[in-house]
Design a protein around this motif. Structure first.
Motif, PDB file in Angstrom:
ATOM      1  N   ILE A  18     -10.072 -13.618  13.778  1.00  0.00           N
ATOM      2  CA  ILE A  18     -10.347 -12.280  14.322  1.00  0.00           C
ATOM      3  C   ILE A  18     -10.052 -11.207  13.275  1.00  0.00           C
ATOM      4  CG2 ILE A  18      -9.625 -10.607  16.062  1.00  0.00           C
ATOM      5  CD1 ILE A  18      -9.188 -12.882  17.984  1.00  0.00           C
ATOM      6  N   TRP A  19      -8.891 -11.340  12.614  1.00  0.00           N
ATOM      7  CA  TRP A  19      -8.529 -10.339  11.602  1.00  0.00           C
ATOM      8  C   TRP A  19      -9.442 -10.425  10.384  1.00  0.00           C
ATOM      9  CZ3 TRP A  19      -5.826  -6.874  13.767  1.00  0.00           C
ATOM     10  CH2 TRP A  19      -4.868  -7.198  14.727  1.00  0.00           C
ATOM     11  N   LEU A  20      -9.823 -11.640   9.998  1.00  0.00           N
ATOM     12  CA  LEU A  20     -10.718 -11.787   8.846  1.00  0.00           C
ATOM     13  C   LEU A  20     -12.088 -11.195   9.142  1.00  0.00           C
ATOM     14  CD1 LEU A  20     -10.849 -12.974   6.008  1.00  0.00           C
ATOM     15  CD2 LEU A  20     -11.668 -15.111   6.999  1.00  0.00           C
ATOM     16  N   HIS A  21     -12.566 -11.365  10.361  1.00  0.00           N
ATOM     17  CA  HIS A  21     -13.857 -10.796  10.742  1.00  0.00           C
ATOM     18  C   HIS A  21     -13.803  -9.265  10.725  1.00  0.00           C
ATOM     19  CE1 HIS A  21     -17.599 -10.130  12.905  1.00  0.00           C
ATOM     20  NE2 HIS A  21     -16.937  -9.404  13.782  1.00  0.00           N
ATOM     21  N   LEU A  22     -12.727  -8.682  11.272  1.00  0.00           N
ATOM     22  CA  LEU A  22     -12.595  -7.227  11.278  1.00  0.00           C
ATOM     23  C   LEU A  22     -12.449  -6.677   9.868  1.00  0.00           C
ATOM     24  CD1 LEU A  22     -10.267  -6.538  14.341  1.00  0.00           C
ATOM     25  CD2 LEU A  22     -12.617  -5.780  14.034  1.00  0.00           C
ATOM     26  N   PHE A  23     -11.683  -7.356   9.033  1.00  0.00           N
ATOM     27  CA  PHE A  23     -11.462  -6.890   7.664  1.00  0.00           C
ATOM     28  C   PHE A  23     -12.765  -6.871   6.873  1.00  0.00           C
ATOM     29  CE2 PHE A  23     -10.030  -7.805   3.231  1.00  0.00           C
ATOM     30  CZ  PHE A  23      -9.391  -6.597   3.004  1.00  0.00           C
ATOM     31  N   ARG A  24     -13.535  -7.930   6.970  1.00  0.00           N
ATOM     32  CA  ARG A  24     -14.813  -7.981   6.243  1.00  0.00           C
ATOM     33  C   ARG A  24     -15.807  -6.957   6.788  1.00  0.00           C
ATOM     34  NH1 ARG A  24     -15.704 -14.578   5.810  1.00  0.00           N
ATOM     35  NH2 ARG A  24     -14.219 -14.931   4.099  1.00  0.00           N
ATOM     36  N   ALA A  25     -15.820  -6.772   8.105  1.00  0.00           N
ATOM     37  CA  ALA A  25     -16.748  -5.798   8.687  1.00  0.00           C
ATOM     38  C   ALA A  25     -16.387  -4.379   8.261  1.00  0.00           C
ATOM     39  CB  ALA A  25     -16.721  -5.918  10.212  1.00  0.00           C
ATOM     40  N   ILE A  47      -7.719  -1.475   2.935  1.00  0.00           N
ATOM     41  CA  ILE A  47      -6.963  -2.564   2.294  1.00  0.00           C
ATOM     42  C   ILE A  47      -5.458  -2.321   2.412  1.00  0.00           C
ATOM     43  CG2 ILE A  47      -6.511  -3.713   0.098  1.00  0.00           C
ATOM     44  CD1 ILE A  47      -9.412  -3.187  -0.662  1.00  0.00           C
ATOM     45  N   ASP A  48      -5.024  -1.086   2.172  1.00  0.00           N
ATOM     46  CA  ASP A  48      -3.591  -0.775   2.256  1.00  0.00           C
ATOM     47  C   ASP A  48      -3.063  -0.966   3.674  1.00  0.00           C
ATOM     48  OD1 ASP A  48      -3.583  -0.204  -0.408  1.00  0.00           O
ATOM     49  OD2 ASP A  48      -3.739   1.975  -0.150  1.00  0.00           O
ATOM     50  N   ARG A  49      -3.858  -0.596   4.654  1.00  0.00           N
ATOM     51  CA  ARG A  49      -3.402  -0.731   6.037  1.00  0.00           C
ATOM     52  C   ARG A  49      -3.263  -2.197   6.437  1.00  0.00           C
ATOM     53  NH1 ARG A  49      -2.582   2.286  10.417  1.00  0.00           N
ATOM     54  NH2 ARG A  49      -3.109   1.463  12.481  1.00  0.00           N
ATOM     55  N   PHE A  50      -4.202  -3.035   6.038  1.00  0.00           N
ATOM     56  CA  PHE A  50      -4.096  -4.457   6.360  1.00  0.00           C
ATOM     57  C   PHE A  50      -2.922  -5.097   5.621  1.00  0.00           C
ATOM     58  CE2 PHE A  50      -8.097  -4.177   8.490  1.00  0.00           C
ATOM     59  CZ  PHE A  50      -8.196  -5.325   9.261  1.00  0.00           C
ATOM     60  N   ARG A  51      -2.735  -4.747   4.343  1.00  0.00           N
ATOM     61  CA  ARG A  51      -1.615  -5.318   3.592  1.00  0.00           C
ATOM     62  C   ARG A  51      -0.273  -4.880   4.172  1.00  0.00           C
ATOM     63  NH1 ARG A  51      -3.655  -4.447  -2.685  1.00  0.00           N
ATOM     64  NH2 ARG A  51      -5.150  -6.178  -2.724  1.00  0.00           N
ATOM     65  N   HIS A  52      -0.174  -3.627   4.573  1.00  0.00           N
ATOM     66  CA  HIS A  52       1.079  -3.126   5.141  1.00  0.00           C
ATOM     67  C   HIS A  52       1.437  -3.865   6.421  1.00  0.00           C
ATOM     68  CE1 HIS A  52       4.177  -0.342   6.493  1.00  0.00           C
ATOM     69  NE2 HIS A  52       3.526  -0.226   7.643  1.00  0.00           N
ATOM     70  N   ASN A  53       0.463  -4.090   7.282  1.00  0.00           N
ATOM     71  CA  ASN A  53       0.750  -4.767   8.545  1.00  0.00           C
ATOM     72  C   ASN A  53       1.000  -6.258   8.355  1.00  0.00           C
ATOM     73  OD1 ASN A  53       0.400  -2.735  10.861  1.00  0.00           O
ATOM     74  ND2 ASN A  53      -1.411  -2.356   9.624  1.00  0.00           N
ATOM     75  N   ALA A  74      -8.385  -0.932  14.775  1.00  0.00           N
ATOM     76  CA  ALA A  74      -9.367  -1.387  13.786  1.00  0.00           C
ATOM     77  C   ALA A  74     -10.784  -1.330  14.343  1.00  0.00           C
ATOM     78  CB  ALA A  74      -9.022  -2.807  13.338  1.00  0.00           C
ATOM     79  N   ILE A  75     -10.950  -1.670  15.627  1.00  0.00           N
ATOM     80  CA  ILE A  75     -12.277  -1.610  16.247  1.00  0.00           C
ATOM     81  C   ILE A  75     -12.757  -0.158  16.333  1.00  0.00           C
ATOM     82  CG2 ILE A  75     -13.520  -2.004  18.411  1.00  0.00           C
ATOM     83  CD1 ILE A  75     -11.874  -4.514  18.800  1.00  0.00           C
ATOM     84  N   GLN A  76     -11.851   0.765  16.644  1.00  0.00           N
ATOM     85  CA  GLN A  76     -12.217   2.180  16.676  1.00  0.00           C
ATOM     86  C   GLN A  76     -12.639   2.670  15.294  1.00  0.00           C
ATOM     87  OE1 GLN A  76      -8.755   4.068  18.338  1.00  0.00           O
ATOM     88  NE2 GLN A  76      -9.287   3.546  20.448  1.00  0.00           N
ATOM     89  N   GLN A  77     -11.908   2.240  14.259  1.00  0.00           N
ATOM     90  CA  GLN A  77     -12.275   2.619  12.892  1.00  0.00           C
ATOM     91  C   GLN A  77     -13.625   2.028  12.508  1.00  0.00           C
ATOM     92  OE1 GLN A  77     -10.374   4.670  11.334  1.00  0.00           O
ATOM     93  NE2 GLN A  77     -11.029   4.639   9.201  1.00  0.00           N
ATOM     94  N   LEU A  78     -13.881   0.793  12.931  1.00  0.00           N
ATOM     95  CA  LEU A  78     -15.166   0.166  12.641  1.00  0.00           C
ATOM     96  C   LEU A  78     -16.302   0.889  13.357  1.00  0.00           C
ATOM     97  CD1 LEU A  78     -16.756  -2.170  11.370  1.00  0.00           C
ATOM     98  CD2 LEU A  78     -16.202  -3.539  13.378  1.00  0.00           C
TER      99      LEU A  78
END
Length: 341
Positions: A18-25, A47-53, A74-78
């Motif tokens: 799920i996280w990999l799909h959101l990150f790539r999208a 990238i910074d937000r995913f690394r921080h979490n 993340a869905i809202q940002q997408l």
């Protein structure tokens, strides 16, 4: 029962797919943004937000409730990036403001960098004798004279450029020390929330170059989606309802009430860049008054009604006209305009 559910949620985590799909999208949508600064800054923010979490989750136990909250963000940002790339003007303008530091986390970083050179980065105490940073006061005064902020509905109006600490409270007693400190602190936090700091020189040059056309711009190329033709299905018509209510309603413009997608062209982007430029102050040092001077861009510029010329050429231009601006005839003597002492 509630403790069992909370312990189960605390020890559960969402699948990695799920996280990999959101990150790539998210990264894919960042690469489609039509502004070069927005592409770089929004990609770095993602990238910074995913690394921080990820690092934060390694130090703590997995919490499903927190992960669902992060997934929703993340869905809202997408969704915001997707609508911006489809040509919706309001989402695209919001993305540009986020990337250029007119709102969000980057605006706070630019404010801190703007106040840091004068040793005004952080004030831990707001006790008696504390004065607001001079750069902050000058910028707030300049914002009060910028009508574009109110016209573009970009921020609140900062009326007080300095904290107003009354000497007495509502009962006529001297104001306590803690209350005076809190008033200064509340003013400082509220004023920072309404400041529009200057941009970095490199990003300001890019913005002005994109508006003027000095920097070439082409719309980003998007990956073509695989087109699949849906199977042909015969419509199931209820004859009784058709005879009673008539034909069913077709396609409407209900989904375009809050805006519609545009074809992203240079002309469309120039309007958004111009609106963004009106929120970016230009800083110059006033040597006469020994203080910074802030200027702002405007959306519409009026015609130039006066031009400057040399005094030697002025007599040639206005030689055949009198003091009232009327043309002098050949038989009339020319009257020299009287000079005031």
């Amino acid at each position: 029962m509630s403790n069992t559910i909370s312990n189960t949620l605390s020890n559960t985590k969402l699948p990695r797919k799920i996280w990999l799909h959101l990150f790539r999208a998210l990264l894919r949508q960042c690469s489609y943004l039509p502004d070069p600064v927005a592409r770089v800054n929004m990609q770095a923010y993602t990238i910074d937000r995913f690394r921080h979490n990820v690092q934060k989750n390694k130090r703590k136990r997995p919490d499903l409730l927190r992960q669902n909250m992060l997934r929703k963000t993340a869905i809202q940002q997408l969704s915001l990036l997707s609508r911006a790339n489809e040509g919706y003007s309001k989402p695209l303008e919001k993305v540009l403001q986020l990337a250029y530091g007119r709102r969000g986390k980057r605006r706070h970083e630019l404010i801190q960098a703007f106040l840091a050179p004068a040793g005004e980065k952080h004030m831990a105490k707001f006790e008696d004798g504390w004065e607001p940073p001079s750069l902050m006061v000058h910028l707030l005064k300049a914002q009060n004279h910028n009508a574009m902020i109110t016209l573009l509905n970009a921020g609140l109006y900062v009326k007080e450029t300095e904290p107003n600490v009354p000497s007495e409270n509502i009962w006529g007693r001297p104001l306590s020390k803690a209350r005076r400190t809190n008033i200064r602190k509340e003013w400082y936090v509220r004023s920072q929330g309404n400041m529009f700091p200057p941009l970095l020189d490199a990003e300001l040059e890019v913005l002005e170059g994109l508006m003027s056309g000095a920097i070439p711009w082409t719309p980003p190329k998007r990956r073509k989606a695989i087109e699949t033709s849906p199977p042909h299905v015969e419509p199931d018509i209820n004859l009784a309802l058709f005879l009673k209510r008539g034909p069913s309603k077709g396609e409407t413009f209900e989904k375009y009430v809050d805006g519609r997608p545009h074809v992203i062209t240079r002309r469309f982007m120039q309007r958004l860049w111009k609106r963004l430029s009106c929120l970016v102050p230009r800083v110059k040092w006033d040597a006469a008054n020994q203080k910074p001077m802030f200027t702002w861009d405007v959306i519409h510029t009026g015609p130039q009604v006066a031009i400057s010329t040399e005094e030697s050429i002025a007599q040639q231009i206005f030689g055949g006209v009198d003091a009232n601006g009327r043309k002098i005839k050949d038989d009339e003597p020319q009257i020299e305009p009287q000079q005031s002492d």
